[in-house]
Design a protein around this motif. Structure first.
Motif, PDB file in Angstrom:
ATOM      1  N   ASN A 122       0.822  -1.206   0.000  1.00  0.00           N
ATOM      2  CA  ASN A 122       0.000   0.000   0.000  1.00  0.00           C
ATOM      3  C   ASN A 122       0.863   1.266   0.000  1.00  0.00           C
ATOM      4  N   GLU A 123       1.953   1.235   0.766  1.00  0.00           N
ATOM      5  CA  GLU A 123       2.847   2.402   0.825  1.00  0.00           C
ATOM      6  C   GLU A 123       3.467   2.675  -0.547  1.00  0.00           C
ATOM      7  N   GLN A 126       0.894   4.000  -2.970  1.00  0.00           N
ATOM      8  CA  GLN A 126       0.568   5.401  -2.701  1.00  0.00           C
ATOM      9  C   GLN A 126       1.626   6.316  -3.304  1.00  0.00           C
ATOM     10  N   LYS A 127       2.884   5.891  -3.279  1.00  0.00           N
ATOM     11  CA  LYS A 127       3.961   6.672  -3.899  1.00  0.00           C
ATOM     12  C   LYS A 127       3.769   6.756  -5.414  1.00  0.00           C
ATOM     13  N   GLN A 130       1.008   9.276  -5.970  1.00  0.00           N
ATOM     14  CA  GLN A 130       1.490  10.628  -5.711  1.00  0.00           C
ATOM     15  C   GLN A 130       2.402  11.116  -6.824  1.00  0.00           C
ATOM     16  N   THR A 135      -3.987  12.511  -5.716  1.00  0.00           N
ATOM     17  CA  THR A 135      -3.984  12.665  -4.255  1.00  0.00           C
ATOM     18  C   THR A 135      -5.313  12.300  -3.609  1.00  0.00           C
ATOM     19  N   LYS A 138      -6.881   6.547  -2.183  1.00  0.00           N
ATOM     20  CA  LYS A 138      -6.063   5.815  -1.221  1.00  0.00           C
ATOM     21  C   LYS A 138      -5.766   4.420  -1.760  1.00  0.00           C
ATOM     22  N   SER A 139      -4.530   3.992  -1.615  1.00  0.00           N
ATOM     23  CA  SER A 139      -4.101   2.730  -2.216  1.00  0.00           C
ATOM     24  C   SER A 139      -4.800   1.512  -1.625  1.00  0.00           C
TER      25      SER A 139
END
Length: 509
Positions: A122-123, A126-127, A130, A135, A138-139
């Motif tokens: 997920n992190e 999200q990158k 972005q 924005t 949410k992943s």
């Protein structure tokens, strides 16, 4: 500065039984450029792209990527080799999260002891989002909770990351009608990233029926017609009329919207809205629709026009006001009730999601809104349904192998004609057409405009939400403008005195 050749296509031919989809195509794709690919539906654009991503195999010819033979067997293999595609008809898996969709087929980096590290996935996702200035998503969100435009942005992010475009090794990204559901801000956001990726040495192939978009973003434009590449030119000193002529073999004229066929509506009011409101979306809408009239409704995203039409057809409930049909106040609990009780039929913009059943045949789709017309002794007659479909296939010049062919396998223009055949077979008096030419090529558009004129000439009444402001003006007898949920102006649009776009935009913004 010498351009870097990423892919070389030589003599690529694709034959299907009875059809030559591609005829000896030669094409070079260079890093650092946006290549615009245009042509009518069925011209061969999609077939070539499917071959490039390994979804189809060429009958003849060769492809090379970075000087090496290139013949991927699947889209996943193609992405690993640096070539990926954003499909017009989205390929996301709806019950997976955004992150799971972005990394599908590439999950191994997140697996430890047979367990997926969801947090790290997920992190990283999200990158990726972005990096594309996305924005608002949410992943960890499941894709089926996103609207169509947000899903398109996820699709784009997935492909951009999958082909390794940010690594600067020279990837190729195919965008098939990527802007069809995006707002103007989202389109410009996408264009910024396309240009950035090209500066990093990648190539983008941009396919769109919106010629103004192709001319805005492309460095070079290739024109396809009947499976052949008929022209290839730098995007200098071109205009839409030149491209139109090369695509369809004839020049555009004032006949494009068949304006001389525009009929004068009758005085009878078939639909009237009185102070119609839906809290949070639109308020106090007063509007009339006359017999035989084409009423165009325009406005920016969020103006309330789609929500207004959803209430008229029974898809949403109003919070206040009245809907009168032929002078009688009516309420509809569903679109089926609106069709049955008030002869109102709505055709949604996402035809492959809501307008047709792709796994059913053409004849089954055509009779779907009027089973009573093909019923015999209380049962649906396949023969009557086929005969009805044959009639409309001939009348609308729908190109298919037979009425048994699955609609999901038709080109965009022919699938949309099947939708119009369903409209005609329904014999409804009030029709709501939400972007009736979205994703349809220029040649098929003129045919659809003619069908719309035919419907009006039969005394049917239409509400049209056009794909462009020009389309709405060209088709309509009157144009109603919406802004922030209110009708701000209604323009008369007779054949010899159409309002100017600039005059209408003043009431939209």
């Amino acid at each position: 500065m010498e351009r870097k050749l990423l892919m070389s296509i030589r003599g690529v031919t694709k034959e299907y039984p009875g059809t030559l989809a591609l005829n000896s195509i030669d094409l070079d794709i260079y890093g650092g450029e946006v290549l615009g690919l245009i042509g009518e539906n069925g011209a061969g654009k999609s077939t070539l792209m499917k071959i490039m991503i390994g979804a189809e195999t060429a009958t003849k010819g060769t492809l090379e990527m970075l000087g090496k033979p290139y013949a991927p067997r699947t889209p996943i293999e193609a992405m690993k080799l640096g070539c990926g595609m954003v499909f017009q008809e989205q390929s996301l898996i709806m019950n997976l999260t955004v992150a799971q969709n972005i990394y599908i087929g590439r999950e191994e980096r997140y697996v430890r002891h047979s367990i997926v590290d969801t947090r790290r996935m997920n992190e990283d996702a999200q990158k990726v989002l972005q990096g594309l200035e996305i924005t608002n998503i949410k992943s960890g969100t499941r894709v089926n909770r996103l609207d169509f435009a947000d899903r398109q942005m996820v699709e784009i992010a997935k492909v951009f990351d999958s082909v390794g475009a940010s690594e600067g090794k020279g990837s190729i990204i195919l965008l098939d009608e990527p802007t069809s559901v995006l707002s103007e801000n989202e389109i410009q956001q996408l264009f910024r990233h396309v240009r950035r990726l090209c500066k990093q040495g990648n190539a983008v192939i941009f396919v769109s029926h919106k010629l103004d978009e192709v001319m805005e973003i492309a460095d070079r434009i290739c024109v396809f017609k009947d499976g052949c590449k008929v022209d290839e030119m730098p995007n200098e000193n071109l205009d839409e009329l030149i491209l139109y002529e090369k695509m369809v073999g004839k020049t555009a004229s004032g006949e494009y919207y068949h304006v001389p066929r525009q009929r004068t509506p009758e005085r009878d009011v078939v639909l009237e809205l009185r102070k119609l409101s839906k809290r949070g979306f639109f308020a106090d809408v007063d509007l009339q629709l006359h017999r035989g009239e084409i009423l165009g409704i325009c406005g920016v995203v969020g103006s309330g026009k789609e929500d207004l039409c959803a209430v008229i057809c029974g898809d949403e409930d109003p919070s206040d006001g009245e809907i009168l049909v032929n002078g009688r106040p009516m309420k509809f609990s569903s679109p089926a009730k609106a069709r049955k009780e008030a002869s109102i039929l709505s055709v949604p913009r996402e035809r492959r999601v809501e307008g047709i059943l792709g796994e059913l045949s053409a004849f089954e789709n055509i009779c779907m809104s009027n089973y009573g017309g093909v019923r015999k002794n209380g049962f649906i007659s396949d023969k009557m349904a086929r005969d009805q479909a044959e009639k409309y296939v001939k009348e609308l010049d729908i190109k298919l192998s037979s009425v048994e062919q699955k609609v999901g396998r038709l080109s965009g223009g022919n699938a949309q004609k099947v939708v119009f055949a369903r409209i005609l077979s329904s014999d409804c008096d009030i029709l709501i057409l939400d972007h009736p030419t979205r994703g349809v090529d220029v040649g098929a558009k003129t045919e659809i405009y003619s069908i719309i004129r035919d419907i009006a000439e039969k005394g049917k009444s239409l509400i049209v939400l056009g794909d462009t402001l020009d389309e709405t003006i060209g088709l309509a007898n009157r144009v109603a403008v919406m802004k922030d949920g209110e009708i701000t102006k209604v323009f008369d649009a007779p054949p010899n005195e159409k309002p100017e776009q600039v005059d209408i935009v003043k009431y939209m913004m």
